[in-house]
Design an enzyme around this catalytic site. Structure first.
Site, PDB file in Angstrom:
ATOM      1  N   GLY A  31       2.696   2.007  10.837  1.00  0.00           N
ATOM      2  CA  GLY A  31       3.694   3.069  10.721  1.00  0.00           C
ATOM      3  C   GLY A  31       4.443   3.396  11.996  1.00  0.00           C
ATOM      4  O   GLY A  31       5.120   4.423  12.086  1.00  0.00           O
ATOM      5  N   GLY A  62       4.894   1.279   4.642  1.00  0.00           N
ATOM      6  CA  GLY A  62       6.200   1.919   4.462  1.00  0.00           C
ATOM      7  C   GLY A  62       7.235   1.073   3.733  1.00  0.00           C
ATOM      8  O   GLY A  62       7.911   1.557   2.812  1.00  0.00           O
ATOM      9  N   GLU A  81      -6.857   4.564   8.127  1.00  0.00           N
ATOM     10  CA  GLU A  81      -6.671   5.986   7.789  1.00  0.00           C
ATOM     11  C   GLU A  81      -7.919   6.553   7.117  1.00  0.00           C
ATOM     12  O   GLU A  81      -8.242   7.737   7.286  1.00  0.00           O
ATOM     13  CB  GLU A  81      -5.415   6.154   6.914  1.00  0.00           C
ATOM     14  N   ASN A 137       0.857  -1.190   0.000  1.00  0.00           N
ATOM     15  CA  ASN A 137       0.000   0.000   0.000  1.00  0.00           C
ATOM     16  C   ASN A 137       0.893   1.239   0.000  1.00  0.00           C
ATOM     17  O   ASN A 137       1.481   1.575   1.026  1.00  0.00           O
ATOM     18  CB  ASN A 137      -0.894  -0.044   1.258  1.00  0.00           C
ATOM     19  N   TRP A 138       0.976   1.887  -1.141  1.00  0.00           N
ATOM     20  CA  TRP A 138       1.872   3.041  -1.265  1.00  0.00           C
ATOM     21  C   TRP A 138       1.292   4.299  -0.618  1.00  0.00           C
ATOM     22  O   TRP A 138       1.960   5.310  -0.515  1.00  0.00           O
ATOM     23  CB  TRP A 138       2.164   3.319  -2.741  1.00  0.00           C
ATOM     24  N   LYS A 139       0.025   4.254  -0.247  1.00  0.00           N
ATOM     25  CA  LYS A 139      -0.653   5.426   0.348  1.00  0.00           C
ATOM     26  C   LYS A 139      -0.440   6.661  -0.544  1.00  0.00           C
ATOM     27  O   LYS A 139      -0.434   6.511  -1.764  1.00  0.00           O
ATOM     28  CB  LYS A 139      -0.163   5.629   1.794  1.00  0.00           C
TER      29      LYS A 139
HETATM   30  P1  PGA Z   1       2.894   0.133   7.624  1.00  0.00           P
HETATM   31  O1  PGA Z   1       1.405   0.381   7.042  1.00  0.00           O
HETATM   32  O2  PGA Z   1       3.417  -1.129   6.986  1.00  0.00           O
HETATM   33  O3  PGA Z   1       3.673   1.354   7.191  1.00  0.00           O
HETATM   34  O4  PGA Z   1       2.779   0.011   9.090  1.00  0.00           O
HETATM   35  C1  PGA Z   1       0.538  -0.705   6.847  1.00  0.00           C
HETATM   36  C2  PGA Z   1      -0.774  -0.209   6.296  1.00  0.00           C
HETATM   37  O5  PGA Z   1      -1.220   0.880   6.638  1.00  0.00           O
HETATM   38  O6  PGA Z   1      -1.403  -0.925   5.500  1.00  0.00           O
END
Ligand code: PGA
Length: 263
Positions: free
Chosen positions: A186, A243, A104, A12-14
């Site tokens: 995160g 991340g 999120e 997931n690159w967000k």
């Molecule tokens: P993270 O995020 O690996 O940066 O903790 C995971 C996610 O939000 O899917």
């Protein structure tokens, strides 16, 4: 993918990276990092910004599926919904799955169960698979409410099974669950391996009770260092990675961790 993979690794690159050029560069780095990795028995997906889909798709010659981070809830098709992107539109761009219920989105966009149900139905209407994300906050974890919260978040599946047929005979699952403790996203923190195993067991039992069959992924601070041990956890059918999916080498290492655990 002709055979149904038993493990899924999704990045997931967000809202990253900052430019299209950077997104293309990351895609090319990923292609290079995966050149010697035999991914045919695992499902690999990346979830970039919807803006970059077309370009990334053209630079994605390997066995990686494209997903999107959101779709509109009002309709699966088109309409007067400024700023929204529909399931039909993203499917036409080559997306094969969508994340729904990410913490999120729940937190910053106040997504309710009603909205999440509508999004899942819209996705299924056009043949997109859904990665449905659930997870407890830090407070809920500390108060021992994890199972109660997950049960409440999964209740909407009971509603969906009444309305829809989950047993589509498609090459990829229509539904995946991602267990992502909010406090692990995160932060570099993760539950213990025992906690991951028991929570996945709990989720699996609930899915059985709802007559839903779905792989259960773990998400939250998965990286190239802890992927190996997370991959050994019973009931973990893959991972949703934030991340660490922005570093091609790390993501490739995480994929490799699941290749040997293909039971
Ligand atoms: P993270 O995020 O690996 O940066 O903790 C995971 C996610 O939000 O899917």
């Amino acid at each position: 993918m002709t055979n149904q993979p038993t493990k899924w690794i999704i990045g997931n690159w967000k809202m990253n990276p900052a430019t299209l050029a950077d997104a293309v560069a990351l895609t090319l780095q990923l292609e290079e990092a995966l050149a010697d990795v035999d991914t045919k028995n695992v499902g690999v997906g990346i979830v970039p910004s919807v803006l970059y889909l077309t370009d990334i798709k053209s630079f994605l010659p390997f066995n990686v599926q494209l997903g999107v981070q959101d779709i509109a809830h009002k309709t699966a098709k088109t309409g007067a919904f400024t700023g929204d992107v529909s399931a039909t539109q993203v499917a036409s761009m080559g997306a094969s799955f969508v994340l729904v219920g990410h913490s999120e989105r729940r937190q910053y966009h106040n997504e309710t169960d009603e909205i999440l149900i509508a999004k899942i139905k819209n996705a299924f209407e056009v043949g997109l698979s859904v990665v449905f994300c659930i997870g407890e906050t830090k407070d809920e974890y500390e108060q021992g409410k994890t199972q109660a919260v997950l049960e409440q978040q999964l209740q909407l599946l009971a509603q969906l099974t009444k309305d829809m047929d989950f047993a589509h005979n498609l090459p990829n699952p229509k539904l995946m669950i991602a267990y992502e403790p909010v406090w692990a996203i995160g932060t570099g923190l993760t539950p213990t391996l025992d906690e991951i195993v028991s929570t996945h067991q709990f989720i699996g039992d609930l899915l059985t009770a709802f007559e839903v069959s779905a792989p259960i992924l773990y998400g939250g601070s998965v990286n190239d260092k802890n992927a190996d041990e997370i991959a050994t956890c019973r009931g973990v059918d893959g991972v949703l990675v934030g991340g660490a999916s922005l570093k091609a080498d790390s993501f490739a290492t995480i994929i490799s961790a699941f290749l040997t655990k293909n039971d």
